[in-house]
Design an enzyme around this catalytic site. Structure first.
Site, PDB file in Angstrom:
ATOM      1  N   ASP A  92      -4.617  -1.738  -7.415  1.00 17.50           N
ATOM      2  CA  ASP A  92      -5.624  -0.760  -6.758  1.00 17.50           C
ATOM      3  C   ASP A  92      -4.921   0.233  -5.924  1.00 17.50           C
ATOM      4  O   ASP A  92      -3.619   0.232  -5.639  1.00 17.50           O
ATOM      5  CB  ASP A  92      -6.564  -1.642  -5.962  1.00 17.50           C
ATOM      6  CG  ASP A  92      -7.834  -0.995  -5.576  1.00 17.50           C
ATOM      7  OD1 ASP A  92      -8.067   0.179  -6.155  1.00 17.50           O
ATOM      8  OD2 ASP A  92      -8.173  -0.911  -4.429  1.00 17.50           O
ATOM      9  N   GLU A 111      -3.577   5.799  -7.036  1.00 18.85           N
ATOM     10  CA  GLU A 111      -3.675   7.200  -7.326  1.00 18.85           C
ATOM     11  C   GLU A 111      -2.541   7.929  -7.161  1.00 18.85           C
ATOM     12  O   GLU A 111      -1.987   8.823  -7.729  1.00 18.85           O
ATOM     13  CB  GLU A 111      -4.899   7.855  -7.032  1.00 18.85           C
ATOM     14  CG  GLU A 111      -6.053   7.316  -7.699  1.00 18.85           C
ATOM     15  CD  GLU A 111      -6.573   5.885  -7.211  1.00 18.85           C
ATOM     16  OE1 GLU A 111      -6.099   5.408  -6.091  1.00 18.85           O
ATOM     17  OE2 GLU A 111      -7.080   5.270  -7.842  1.00 18.85           O
ATOM     18  N   ASP A 160     -15.072   2.564  -8.021  1.00 20.54           N
ATOM     19  CA  ASP A 160     -16.156   2.202  -7.025  1.00 20.54           C
ATOM     20  C   ASP A 160     -17.476   2.822  -7.444  1.00 20.54           C
ATOM     21  O   ASP A 160     -17.856   3.754  -6.831  1.00 20.54           O
ATOM     22  CB  ASP A 160     -15.727   2.552  -5.457  1.00 20.54           C
ATOM     23  CG  ASP A 160     -14.606   1.838  -5.124  1.00 20.54           C
ATOM     24  OD1 ASP A 160     -13.964   0.844  -5.725  1.00 20.54           O
ATOM     25  OD2 ASP A 160     -13.937   2.144  -3.946  1.00 20.54           O
TER      26      ASP A 160
HETATM   27  C1  GLC Z   1     -11.268   0.108  -3.298  1.00 19.52           C
HETATM   28  C2  GLC Z   1     -11.265  -0.752  -4.725  1.00 19.52           C
HETATM   29  C3  GLC Z   1     -12.123  -1.835  -4.542  1.00 19.52           C
HETATM   30  C4  GLC Z   1     -11.642  -2.733  -3.450  1.00 19.52           C
HETATM   31  C5  GLC Z   1     -11.281  -2.295  -2.398  1.00 19.52           C
HETATM   32  C6  GLC Z   1     -10.841  -3.226  -1.229  1.00 19.52           C
HETATM   33  O1  GLC Z   1     -12.385   0.519  -2.978  1.00 19.52           O
HETATM   34  O2  GLC Z   1     -11.800   0.130  -5.489  1.00 19.52           O
HETATM   35  O3  GLC Z   1     -12.306  -2.491  -5.660  1.00 19.52           O
HETATM   36  O4  GLC Z   1     -12.666  -4.120  -3.355  1.00 19.52           O
HETATM   37  O5  GLC Z   1     -10.479  -1.015  -2.287  1.00 19.52           O
HETATM   38  O6  GLC Z   1      -9.501  -3.596  -1.729  1.00 19.52           O
END
Ligand code: GLC
Length: 752
Positions: free
Chosen positions: A345, A348, A422
């Site tokens: 995650d 980017e 998200d």
């Molecule tokens: C980001 C991710 C989400 C995750 C959050 C906390 O917003 O896109 O899926 O739950 O971070 O890690």
């Protein structure tokens, strides 16, 4: 290699590297250079460097009459288009399927509210545009991982592609069909690896399951409630102060024990890993990376530091093979505990600073060819997933890893599945997941899906039920939600919603032989797992922008309900005949029909001639697989159908050494006779199905017979036979039980 006619003006012969070896003939025709391949001709006009692409018959495929650079070295190319053009691809973008009139940026971005129509840049950047002109389709892939813009809005009968840094290094991909373009594009950028079968199961996630006990309780609840589930994700709270490659010692005192316990329940853990490494001189990962200079640097040679979840953090320089290898090896921490999947995650990368990412002038070593972050920003996430997938593979003793990534660039499909970030629990976000995932599939990224139920905001029982119906047929199937939103596990809204979720997750598991075969097709040919109707029916004007229904493979058509309090919807059935999956009703295609869809019903249709492979739904793909396969033949009255059924052990790479089975199935119906051919193209895996139950459905015959085994008087008697058949004239179904090992078989059903 295709031999070509020699012209007197030949200057050079070049062998272009690529998926297929192609011979190029380059000729000087006075005012222009002509480049000829075995499929097309490119004319480069000397005066203005304009380009014209034609096919072998001289038909124009595309025109790029202008390229220009401004004083900041930003480059732009303009392409002519016709009035009836439609645009597809471009990876993960909001909006409808057809990108006419849109403008998008390629700059991997983490936005607070990303899934709205005016957002031009999302987490993934796939600079690949499919241009569908009435006569033929082509593709343009801009291989530039810096910031670029695809503008199909501003220039009237034209579109432009602009690159802020680097060159306009683009690939022109001729069709003639969209399928050809996708096939060639994925030959160039790569196709999905066949994932472990467990990762095609259902995933449950939450930001966050807070401790070991909660995770175990979650797993036990799935089993008590008999809801299939293969994976539980661990979000950032499992870590010790958000330090990657650690577990919080209080909340997760015994991760190894927890993982072993979960395995008994048929459930695996997929922990989240972000790229940000906490700037903490006491922390091993930080110490190692600093000592070996593996983090991104500022132009002054000091490490780039930016805030993310752990506070001030440094970022591995994934452009460098040394850093990738180090990062990959860190995953031994997980593999030694029995973990086989990782969730990447914030890659980017997202940074909580003004630029929202690493400073554009920060430096990447890039294996001895330093570049600025701005020049290769869009590659960061993909290279992180590459490091992860390769590191996991090195440590998994021949088992396939699963990697999930939020960010990506062209080619991410080789390393990771993708979820669309998200979204929120809005009906609109459920609806837009269809065109988004369909265009991702057309852009090579076929293993993808949204957070089912929605991530932010609060879902409702009805939205969860409808979203689960849709998500159960998407390639990646994970329910995930945000801190402090209402709970959205399948049982969170009482028995009615729970039953609906269970039914559709079970449907996914029962269709696993079909789903897995379609995954294999994606891995072999690049064809998407779920497809817009456009891909299979390119001549049909009704489907050019149809994106509230989709095909799974080419046999099943799903038309989800994506509005509240809605129990009917219009469905477009393309040419041919279709059967309602639930009622069996036969419907003529080439028209719109009204589907009745009470809350427990997903409108789902099967094409006439389809061969649907099913198995008994297990609660986890880990549990011993059923050795019985069901083949439902949607008997064509006058016509045919085919399906390639694939199987292997689902976990190892042995299939690469031919330990797999591939059956070519083909059905044909004409004048009261139906033939089903089962041709084992390859049988190198002996753990496959031992009993095959084939049902010819919708037989329009008063009586029929089959020359195979014994005729049974009824269903019960048939069950007891190793080989035999029974015709149920009321249902119009002939069922055959086949014995293994399966050699070439032809079943011929004849009227009597
Ligand atoms: C980001 C991710 C989400 C995750 C959050 C906390 O917003 O896109 O899926 O739950 O971070 O890690």
């Amino acid at each position: 290699m295709v031999s070509m006619k020699m012209t007197p003006a030949i200057m050079e012969r070049k062998s272009a590297s690529g998926a297929a070896e192609t011979e190029l003939l380059v000729a000087d025709a006075g005012s222009a250079y002509l480049i000829e391949t075995d499929e097309m001709m490119v004319e480069v006009v000397k005066l203005d460097a304009s380009l014209r692409f034609t096919d072998k018959s001289g038909r124009i495929l595309a025109r790029n009459p202008m390229m220009a650079w401004n004083e900041y070295k930003s480059a732009i190319a303009l392409f002519r288009a016709s009035e009836n053009v439609h645009y597809y691809g471009l990876g993960e973008k909001t909006g409808y399927l057809d990108k006419r009139g849109e403008r998008y940026e390629m700059w991997n971005s983490d936005n607070y509210a990303p899934h709205v129509p005016e957002i031009e840049a999302l987490y993934q950047s796939i600079p690949f545009l499919i241009v569908n002109e009435p006569e033929s389709a082509c593709g343009i892939f801009l291989d530039n991982p810096g910031r670029s813009v695809f503008d199909m809005r501003t220039s009237g009968q034209a579109f432009t592609i602009q690159a802020e840094t680097g060159g306009l290094d683009y690939y022109f991909i001729p069709g003639p069909q969209i399928k050809d373009v996708v096939k060639k594009y994925t030959a160039l950028t790569g196709r999905i690896q066949l994932p472990p079968q467990w990762s095609i199961g259902y995933h449950q996630s939450r930001y966050s399951y807070m401790d070991q006990e909660e995770v175990l309780e979650m797993a036990r609840t799935f089993r008590e409630k008999e809801i299939p589930c293969d994976v539980i994700h661990l979000d950032i709270h499992y870590m010790d102060g958000y330090r990657v490659f650690t577990f919080d010692p209080v909340r997760f005192p015994d991760p190894k024990g927890m993982i072993a316990e979960l395995k008994k329940l048929g459930i695996r853990i997929v922990p989240i890993i972000d790229p940000g490494v906490k700037l903490d001189p006491e922390y091993g990962v930080y110490q190692e990376g600093t000592a070996s200079e593996l983090f991104c640097m500022k132009p002054d040679g000091s490490p780039f530091v930016g805030p993310v979840w752990p506070g001030p953090s440094v970022f591995p320089d994934f452009s460098d093979a040394k850093a990738r290898e180090w990062w990959g090896d860190l995953h031994r921490f997980f593999t030694e505990m029995g973990i086989e999947g990782i969730w990447n995650d914030m890659n980017e990368p997202s940074v909580f600073n003004e630029n929202k990412t690493i400073d554009p002038d920060a430096l990447h070593k890039n294996n001895g060819n330093p570049v600025t972050h701005g020049e290769i920003h869009n590659l960061y996430g993909m290279l992180m997933s590459k490091a992860t997938a390769e590191g996991m593979t090195r440590n998994l003793d021949g088992r396939r890893p699963f990697v999930l990534s939020r960010a990506g660039y062209a080619g991410i499909q080789r390393y990771a599945a993708v979820w669309t970030g998200d979204n929120r629990s809005f009906w609109e976000h459920m609806a837009l997941a269809m065109p988004m995932v369909l265009n991702l599939g057309l852009s090579g990224v076929s293993f993808s899906g949204p957070d089912i139920g929605g991530f932010g905001h609060h879902t409702t029982g009805e939205l969860l039920a409808r979203w689960t119906q849709m998500g159960a047929l998407f390639p990646f199937c994970r329910n995930h939600s945000m801190l402090e939103t209402v709970r959205q596990e399948p049982w969170s809204f009482g028995p009615e919603i729970e039953d609906i979720c269970r039914e559709y997750i079970r449907l996914r598991y029962s269709l696993m032989p079909l789903l897995y075969s379609v995954f294999r097709e994606a891995a072999e040919t690049g064809m998407p797992i779920i497809r817009p109707l456009l891909l299979e029916y390119p001549e049909d004007p009704n489907v050019a922008n149809l994106c509230d229904q989709f095909l799974l493979g080419d046999q099943l058509l799903a038309a989800p309900v994506y509005r509240p309090d809605t129990f009917h919807r219009v469905v477009y059935l393309p040419e041919g005949n279709w059967f309602d999956y639930r009622t069996g009703e036969k419907l003529e295609g080439g028209r719109h029909v009204m589907a009745h869809a009470p809350l427990d019903t997903l409108p789902l249709y099967v094409k006439e001639g389809a061969i649907i492979s099913r198995t008994a739904a297990a609660e986890s793909t880990i549990f011993e697989r059923s050795t019985e396969l069901f083949l439902d033949i949607y008997t064509p009255e006058n016509g045919e159908g085919a399906f390639d059924l694939y199987d292997d052990d689902g976990t190892t790479f042995d299939y690469k050494d031919k330990a797999y089975n591939l059956y070519r199935l083909r059905v044909e119906g004409a004048e009261g006779t139906v033939r089903l051919g089962v041709h084992p193209e390859w049988t190198g895996y002996d753990g496959g199905w031992k009993k095959w139950t084939v049902t010819f459905k919708h037989l329009q015959l008063a009586g029929c017979c089959l020359e195979y085994g014994k005729e049974a008087a009824n269903r019960e008697e048939l069950e007891a036979l190793t080989e035999g058949w029974h015709f149920d004239s009321d249902a119009g179904e002939l069922t055959v039980v086949l014995n293994q090992p399966l050699e070439d078989v032809e079943l011929v059903v004849k009227a009597r």
